[in-house]
Scaffold this motif. Structure first.
Motif, PDB file in Angstrom:
ATOM      1  N   ALA A   5       0.897  -1.228  -0.010  1.00  0.00           N
ATOM      2  CA  ALA A   5       0.092   0.140  -0.055  1.00  0.00           C
ATOM      3  C   ALA A   5       0.705   1.190  -0.111  1.00  0.00           C
ATOM      4  O   ALA A   5       0.557   2.191  -0.871  1.00  0.00           O
ATOM      5  CB  ALA A   5      -0.856  -0.077   1.292  1.00  0.00           C
ATOM      6  N   ALA A  15      -5.943   6.068  -2.108  1.00  0.00           N
ATOM      7  CA  ALA A  15      -6.460   5.104  -0.861  1.00  0.00           C
ATOM      8  C   ALA A  15      -7.444   4.161  -1.556  1.00  0.00           C
ATOM      9  O   ALA A  15      -7.414   2.904  -1.376  1.00  0.00           O
ATOM     10  CB  ALA A  15      -6.920   5.810  -0.025  1.00  0.00           C
ATOM     11  N   ARG A  16      -8.532   4.663  -2.365  1.00  0.00           N
ATOM     12  CA  ARG A  16      -9.765   3.839  -2.712  1.00  0.00           C
ATOM     13  C   ARG A  16      -8.941   2.931  -3.841  1.00  0.00           C
ATOM     14  O   ARG A  16      -9.300   1.539  -3.475  1.00  0.00           O
ATOM     15  CB  ARG A  16     -10.572   4.806  -3.566  1.00  0.00           C
ATOM     16  CG  ARG A  16     -11.548   5.474  -2.539  1.00  0.00           C
ATOM     17  CD  ARG A  16     -12.653   6.306  -3.356  1.00  0.00           C
ATOM     18  NE  ARG A  16     -13.208   7.016  -2.427  1.00  0.00           N
ATOM     19  CZ  ARG A  16     -14.205   6.827  -1.686  1.00  0.00           C
ATOM     20  NH1 ARG A  16     -14.597   5.469  -1.334  1.00  0.00           N
ATOM     21  NH2 ARG A  16     -14.574   8.004  -0.699  1.00  0.00           N
ATOM     22  N   ALA A  19      -6.970   0.182  -1.718  1.00  0.00           N
ATOM     23  CA  ALA A  19      -7.834  -0.585  -0.771  1.00  0.00           C
ATOM     24  C   ALA A  19      -8.631  -1.863  -1.742  1.00  0.00           C
ATOM     25  O   ALA A  19      -8.611  -2.834  -1.529  1.00  0.00           O
ATOM     26  CB  ALA A  19      -8.910   0.196  -0.345  1.00  0.00           C
ATOM     27  N   ARG A  24      -8.930  -4.630   0.910  1.00  0.00           N
ATOM     28  CA  ARG A  24      -9.055  -4.093   2.330  1.00  0.00           C
ATOM     29  C   ARG A  24      -9.968  -2.987   2.604  1.00  0.00           C
ATOM     30  O   ARG A  24     -10.144  -2.339   1.452  1.00  0.00           O
ATOM     31  CB  ARG A  24      -7.825  -3.550   2.867  1.00  0.00           C
ATOM     32  CG  ARG A  24      -6.634  -4.760   2.969  1.00  0.00           C
ATOM     33  CD  ARG A  24      -6.999  -5.449   4.203  1.00  0.00           C
ATOM     34  NE  ARG A  24      -6.037  -6.582   4.361  1.00  0.00           N
ATOM     35  CZ  ARG A  24      -6.148  -7.909   4.067  1.00  0.00           C
ATOM     36  NH1 ARG A  24      -7.450  -8.422   3.795  1.00  0.00           N
ATOM     37  NH2 ARG A  24      -5.432  -8.782   4.160  1.00  0.00           N
ATOM     38  N   VAL A  26     -11.126   0.747   2.781  1.00  0.00           N
ATOM     39  CA  VAL A  26     -10.501   2.063   2.535  1.00  0.00           C
ATOM     40  C   VAL A  26     -10.250   2.674   3.702  1.00  0.00           C
ATOM     41  O   VAL A  26      -9.077   3.413   3.715  1.00  0.00           O
ATOM     42  CB  VAL A  26     -11.469   2.831   1.482  1.00  0.00           C
ATOM     43  CG1 VAL A  26     -12.609   3.268   2.140  1.00  0.00           C
ATOM     44  CG2 VAL A  26     -10.717   3.998   0.812  1.00  0.00           C
ATOM     45  N   THR A  28      -8.915   1.345   6.618  1.00  0.00           N
ATOM     46  CA  THR A  28      -8.020   0.855   6.984  1.00  0.00           C
ATOM     47  C   THR A  28      -6.740   1.503   6.198  1.00  0.00           C
ATOM     48  O   THR A  28      -5.782   1.895   6.653  1.00  0.00           O
ATOM     49  CB  THR A  28      -8.124  -0.618   6.858  1.00  0.00           C
ATOM     50  OG1 THR A  28      -9.125  -1.165   7.610  1.00  0.00           O
ATOM     51  CG2 THR A  28      -6.627  -1.444   7.468  1.00  0.00           C
ATOM     52  N   VAL A  29      -6.768   1.354   4.953  1.00  0.00           N
ATOM     53  CA  VAL A  29      -5.877   1.947   3.965  1.00  0.00           C
ATOM     54  C   VAL A  29      -5.466   3.434   4.290  1.00  0.00           C
ATOM     55  O   VAL A  29      -4.381   3.722   4.312  1.00  0.00           O
ATOM     56  CB  VAL A  29      -5.786   1.436   2.501  1.00  0.00           C
ATOM     57  CG1 VAL A  29      -5.314   2.084   1.757  1.00  0.00           C
ATOM     58  CG2 VAL A  29      -6.006   0.092   2.213  1.00  0.00           C
ATOM     59  N   ARG A  30      -6.419   4.170   4.555  1.00  0.00           N
ATOM     60  CA  ARG A  30      -6.326   5.561   4.853  1.00  0.00           C
ATOM     61  C   ARG A  30      -5.581   5.572   5.911  1.00  0.00           C
ATOM     62  O   ARG A  30      -4.621   6.513   6.057  1.00  0.00           O
ATOM     63  CB  ARG A  30      -7.665   6.258   4.700  1.00  0.00           C
ATOM     64  CG  ARG A  30      -7.850   6.786   3.368  1.00  0.00           C
ATOM     65  CD  ARG A  30      -9.100   7.733   3.505  1.00  0.00           C
ATOM     66  NE  ARG A  30      -9.712   8.051   2.221  1.00  0.00           N
ATOM     67  CZ  ARG A  30     -10.917   7.663   1.775  1.00  0.00           C
ATOM     68  NH1 ARG A  30     -11.721   7.320   2.643  1.00  0.00           N
ATOM     69  NH2 ARG A  30     -11.205   7.949   0.449  1.00  0.00           N
TER      70      ARG A  30
END
Length: 112
Positions: A5, A15-16, A19, A24, A26, A28-30
């Motif tokens: 990531a 981020a979208r 993710a 995962r 979004v 969480t990734v953000r």
């Protein structure tokens, strides 16, 4: 997965998209991206020092487009430097090295 990531963000992905690619949430990734971005300069410094101290003939990474990308490049560069110093240990991903250097706390509130 977190390293993938971070590398994708350094390459310009959002981020979208990250993710979705990783399967995962979004949010969480953000969170990963924000935490890393908040300490990008500290990460860049720590891993650039590691790169220079470890490498047989170290070559610091060229400046990247963003501080985030600079930090990711420093992590990757330190991994290359470690591999040049100890080629017999086998391949270790840059993100495993980052985990070891940070004692598993790369994205933890208490690191660095």
């Amino acid at each position: 997965m977190i390293g993938a990531a971070l590398a994708a963000k350094a390459a310009g992905a959002g981020a979208r998209a990250i993710a979705a690619a990783l399967g995962r949430p979004v949010e969480t990734v953000r969170g990963w991206l924000r935490r890393f971005a908040g300490r990008a300069e500290q990460v860049r410094i720590r891993f650039t020092v590691l790169l220079v101290d470890t490498g047989v003939d170290p070559v610091p990474p060229a400046p990247a487009a963003t501080p985030f990308a600079d930090a990711v490049a420093a992590v990757v560069g330190a991994s290359v430097a470690a591999a040049s110093r100890w080629p017999d240990i086998g391949e270790v991903s840059p993100w495993r090295l980052a985990c070891a250097v940070s004692r598993g706390h790369l994205l933890a509130p208490s690191w660095p």
